[in-house]
Scaffold this motif. Structure first.
Motif, mmCIF file in Angstrom:
data_model
loop_
_atom_site.group_PDB
_atom_site.id
_atom_site.type_symbol
_atom_site.label_atom_id
_atom_site.label_comp_id
_atom_site.label_asym_id
_atom_site.label_seq_id
_atom_site.Cartn_x
_atom_site.Cartn_y
_atom_site.Cartn_z
ATOM 1 N N LEU A 1 0.808 -1.222 0.000
ATOM 2 C CA LEU A 1 0.000 0.000 0.000
ATOM 3 C C LEU A 1 0.842 1.272 0.000
ATOM 4 C CD1 LEU A 1 -2.799 -1.123 2.464
ATOM 5 C CD2 LEU A 1 -2.978 -0.817 -0.019
ATOM 6 N N ALA A 2 2.144 1.136 0.136
ATOM 7 C CA ALA A 2 3.016 2.310 0.135
ATOM 8 C C ALA A 2 3.101 2.953 -1.246
ATOM 9 C CB ALA A 2 4.408 1.926 0.623
ATOM 10 N N ASP A 3 2.759 2.206 -2.278
ATOM 11 C CA ASP A 3 2.852 2.721 -3.641
ATOM 12 C C ASP A 3 1.526 3.365 -4.059
ATOM 13 O OD1 ASP A 3 2.437 2.271 -6.731
ATOM 14 O OD2 ASP A 3 4.603 2.258 -6.357
ATOM 15 N N PRO A 4 1.560 4.594 -4.593
ATOM 16 C CA PRO A 4 0.313 5.271 -4.976
ATOM 17 C C PRO A 4 -0.469 4.570 -6.081
ATOM 18 C CG PRO A 4 2.226 6.609 -5.580
ATOM 19 C CD PRO A 4 2.729 5.438 -4.795
ATOM 20 N N VAL A 5 0.217 3.913 -7.012
ATOM 21 C CA VAL A 5 -0.488 3.185 -8.082
ATOM 22 C C VAL A 5 -1.283 2.038 -7.468
ATOM 23 C CG1 VAL A 5 -0.208 1.721 -10.135
ATOM 24 C CG2 VAL A 5 1.138 3.828 -9.894
ATOM 25 N N ARG A 6 -0.666 1.318 -6.555
ATOM 26 C CA ARG A 6 -1.365 0.187 -5.927
ATOM 27 C C ARG A 6 -2.530 0.669 -5.059
ATOM 28 N NH1 ARG A 6 4.088 -2.120 -6.158
ATOM 29 N NH2 ARG A 6 4.639 -1.361 -4.089
ATOM 30 N N ILE B 1 -6.399 -0.467 -5.516
ATOM 31 C CA ILE B 1 -7.264 -0.907 -4.407
ATOM 32 C C ILE B 1 -8.541 -0.064 -4.380
ATOM 33 C CG2 ILE B 1 -7.471 -0.957 -1.879
ATOM 34 C CD1 ILE B 1 -5.830 -3.271 -2.873
ATOM 35 N N ALA B 2 -8.394 1.244 -4.555
ATOM 36 C CA ALA B 2 -9.575 2.127 -4.552
ATOM 37 C C ALA B 2 -10.529 1.737 -5.671
ATOM 38 C CB ALA B 2 -9.144 3.584 -4.690
ATOM 39 N N ARG B 3 -9.989 1.444 -6.840
ATOM 40 C CA ARG B 3 -10.840 1.042 -7.973
ATOM 41 C C ARG B 3 -11.522 -0.295 -7.682
ATOM 42 N NH1 ARG B 3 -13.593 -1.533 -10.283
ATOM 43 N NH2 ARG B 3 -13.999 -1.791 -12.495
ATOM 44 N N LEU B 4 -10.781 -1.236 -7.114
ATOM 45 C CA LEU B 4 -11.352 -2.550 -6.826
ATOM 46 C C LEU B 4 -12.383 -2.501 -5.702
ATOM 47 C CD1 LEU B 4 -8.169 -4.787 -7.180
ATOM 48 C CD2 LEU B 4 -10.120 -4.626 -8.763
ATOM 49 N N SER B 5 -12.362 -1.455 -4.912
ATOM 50 C CA SER B 5 -13.376 -1.331 -3.852
ATOM 51 C C SER B 5 -14.765 -1.134 -4.445
ATOM 52 C CB SER B 5 -13.027 -0.179 -2.901
ATOM 53 O OG SER B 5 -13.186 1.062 -3.552
ATOM 54 N N ASN C 1 -6.804 -4.994 -17.962
ATOM 55 C CA ASN C 1 -7.025 -3.922 -18.946
ATOM 56 C C ASN C 1 -7.839 -2.775 -18.339
ATOM 57 O OD1 ASN C 1 -5.591 -5.253 -20.920
ATOM 58 N ND2 ASN C 1 -7.412 -6.155 -21.882
ATOM 59 N N GLU C 2 -8.887 -3.117 -17.615
ATOM 60 C CA GLU C 2 -9.716 -2.082 -16.989
ATOM 61 C C GLU C 2 -8.929 -1.324 -15.925
ATOM 62 O OE1 GLU C 2 -14.028 -4.370 -17.466
ATOM 63 O OE2 GLU C 2 -12.809 -4.663 -15.661
ATOM 64 N N LEU C 3 -8.101 -2.045 -15.181
ATOM 65 C CA LEU C 3 -7.307 -1.392 -14.148
ATOM 66 C C LEU C 3 -6.203 -0.523 -14.740
ATOM 67 C CD1 LEU C 3 -7.005 -4.353 -11.627
ATOM 68 C CD2 LEU C 3 -8.344 -2.261 -11.333
ATOM 69 N N ALA C 4 -5.701 -0.904 -15.930
ATOM 70 C CA ALA C 4 -4.608 -0.163 -16.568
ATOM 71 C C ALA C 4 -5.083 1.124 -17.228
ATOM 72 C CB ALA C 4 -3.915 -1.053 -17.594
ATOM 73 N N ASP C 5 -6.373 1.220 -17.573
ATOM 74 C CA ASP C 5 -6.892 2.378 -18.305
ATOM 75 C C ASP C 5 -6.497 3.744 -17.727
ATOM 76 O OD1 ASP C 5 -7.985 1.251 -20.534
ATOM 77 O OD2 ASP C 5 -10.028 1.138 -19.719
ATOM 78 N N PRO C 6 -6.685 4.005 -16.445
ATOM 79 C CA PRO C 6 -6.402 5.360 -15.961
ATOM 80 C C PRO C 6 -4.911 5.696 -15.804
ATOM 81 C CG PRO C 6 -7.280 4.011 -14.174
ATOM 82 C CD PRO C 6 -7.299 3.176 -15.414
ATOM 83 N N PHE C 7 -4.049 4.700 -15.967
ATOM 84 C CA PHE C 7 -2.621 4.922 -15.743
ATOM 85 C C PHE C 7 -1.868 5.082 -17.052
ATOM 86 C CE2 PHE C 7 -4.077 2.250 -12.170
ATOM 87 C CZ PHE C 7 -3.822 3.131 -11.135
#
Length: 142
Positions: A18-23, A27-31, A38-44
């Motif tokens: 959780l120390a990494d902002p991307v992770r 986690i926020a998205r998966l909540s 692919n869906e998780l990679a979209d905003p990055f």
């Protein structure tokens, strides 16, 4: 207090993940529900491979799991793992809150004692200044 080395190791891995902002954003998205890589990679603005590595770190920490749904491999948040982190944090938060309440009470007592002493000093000063002056006697040469 008995320390469970396995529990400590899990906590260490989870907090390091959780120390990494991307992770944390993953986690926020998966909540909000499961998602594919692919869906998780979209905003990055990083590669899908990099996002996949972040997911592996989260999996190793026990924060997420992957399932197979035909061709899809959705990533799921493990709420129990987050709850364990919250319980650990709450345990120490409650201890510190109790210590702060005790300190507040001590400071309030001290302020009350200082205020009472200050009021007594002020009353004493007023009574000395508020007394009528003793009449001066004329000395006669008798």
């Amino acid at each position: 207090m008995i320390v469970d080395p396995k529990s400590d190791d899990r906590l260490d891995r989870a907090f390091m993940a959780l120390a990494d902002p991307v992770r944390r954003r993953i986690i926020a998205r998966l909540s909000r529900g499961p998602a594919t890589v692919n869906e998780l990679a979209d905003p990055f603005e990083i590669s899908k491979q990099a996002v996949s590595k972040h997911i592996q770190v989260l999996e190793h920490a026990g924060l997420v799991t992957r399932t197979r749904d035909a061709q899809r491999r959705p990533v799921h948040l493990d709420p129990a793992a987050l709850e364990a982190l919250t319980e650990w944090i709450d345990r120490y938060r409650l201890i510190h809150e109790q210590q702060f309440r005790s300190l507040d009470a001590l400071l309030a007592d001290d302020r009350g004692a200082n205020a009472a002493a200050s009021t007594a000093d002020q009353v004493g000063d007023l009574s000395e200044r508020g007394r009528p002056a003793a009449p001066h006697r004329k000395e006669t040469g008798q």
